[in-house]
Design a protein around this motif. Structure first.
Motif, PDB file in Angstrom:
ATOM      1  N   UNK A   1     -51.731-130.026 -50.541  1.00 34.16           N
ATOM      2  CA  UNK A   1     -52.531-130.710 -51.553  1.00 34.16           C
ATOM      3  C   UNK A   1     -53.078-132.016 -50.985  1.00 34.16           C
ATOM      4  N   UNK A   2     -54.381-132.203 -51.149  1.00 35.15           N
ATOM      5  CA  UNK A   2     -55.051-133.411 -50.689  1.00 35.15           C
ATOM      6  C   UNK A   2     -55.472-133.391 -49.235  1.00 35.15           C
ATOM      7  N   UNK A   3     -55.217-132.292 -48.512  1.00 35.51           N
ATOM      8  CA  UNK A   3     -55.502-132.271 -47.073  1.00 35.51           C
ATOM      9  C   UNK A   3     -56.358-131.104 -46.619  1.00 35.51           C
ATOM     10  N   UNK A   4     -56.985-130.385 -47.513  1.00 37.86           N
ATOM     11  CA  UNK A   4     -57.827-129.269 -47.104  1.00 37.86           C
ATOM     12  C   UNK A   4     -57.045-127.984 -46.907  1.00 37.86           C
ATOM     13  N   UNK A   5     -57.752-126.971 -46.431  1.00 31.30           N
ATOM     14  CA  UNK A   5     -57.180-125.639 -46.268  1.00 31.30           C
ATOM     15  C   UNK A   5     -57.571-125.082 -44.908  1.00 31.30           C
ATOM     16  N   UNK A   6     -56.627-124.404 -44.255  1.00 32.90           N
ATOM     17  CA  UNK A   6     -56.897-123.702 -43.009  1.00 32.90           C
ATOM     18  C   UNK A   6     -56.374-122.277 -43.136  1.00 32.90           C
ATOM     19  N   UNK A   7     -57.246-121.324 -42.860  1.00 33.34           N
ATOM     20  CA  UNK A   7     -56.887-119.911 -42.835  1.00 33.34           C
ATOM     21  C   UNK A   7     -57.039-119.440 -41.394  1.00 33.34           C
ATOM     22  N   UNK A   8     -55.987-118.829 -40.856  1.00 33.68           N
ATOM     23  CA  UNK A   8     -56.012-118.258 -39.509  1.00 33.68           C
ATOM     24  C   UNK A   8     -55.834-116.754 -39.622  1.00 33.68           C
ATOM     25  N   UNK A   9     -56.663-116.015 -38.883  1.00 32.00           N
ATOM     26  CA  UNK A   9     -56.615-114.557 -38.914  1.00 32.00           C
ATOM     27  C   UNK A   9     -56.568-114.037 -37.485  1.00 32.00           C
ATOM     28  N   UNK A  10     -55.685-113.072 -37.255  1.00 40.64           N
ATOM     29  CA  UNK A  10     -55.619-112.366 -35.984  1.00 40.64           C
ATOM     30  C   UNK A  10     -55.821-110.885 -36.283  1.00 40.64           C
ATOM     31  N   UNK A  11     -56.795-110.271 -35.602  1.00 43.11           N
ATOM     32  CA  UNK A  11     -57.083-108.849 -35.776  1.00 43.11           C
ATOM     33  C   UNK A  11     -56.932-108.137 -34.439  1.00 43.11           C
ATOM     34  N   UNK A  12     -56.396-106.912 -34.457  1.00 42.56           N
ATOM     35  CA  UNK A  12     -56.292-106.161 -33.208  1.00 42.56           C
ATOM     36  C   UNK A  12     -57.689-105.744 -32.735  1.00 42.56           C
TER      37      UNK A  12
END
Length: 67
Positions: free
Chosen positions: A41-52
């Protein structure tokens, strides 16, 4: 394949609270990948994705899943 998406928003994203992140995770899982979410909360969002780099065939089908 790896990707990371970040923003500088308000944070607090919760994949249990809506269909958008759940749908994204479902698609990543279907392709045999992994996804992580960091959203203090208050610091943004990071989404990490790894795909074969090769697709697995879904059980009960004769072709890879469609996107």
């Amino acid at each position: 394949i790896e990707l990371e998406i970040s923003d500088d928003g308000v944070g607090g994203a919760d994949p249990r609270g809506g269909s958008g992140l759940i749908g994204l995770r479902d698609r990543v899982d279907t392709l045999g990948g992994t996804m992580s979410l960091v959203s203090p909360i208050g610091e943004g969002t990071t989404i990490s994705v790894q795909l074969p780099t090769t697709l697995r065939v879904a059980v009960g089908t004769s072709s890879p899943p469609r996107s």
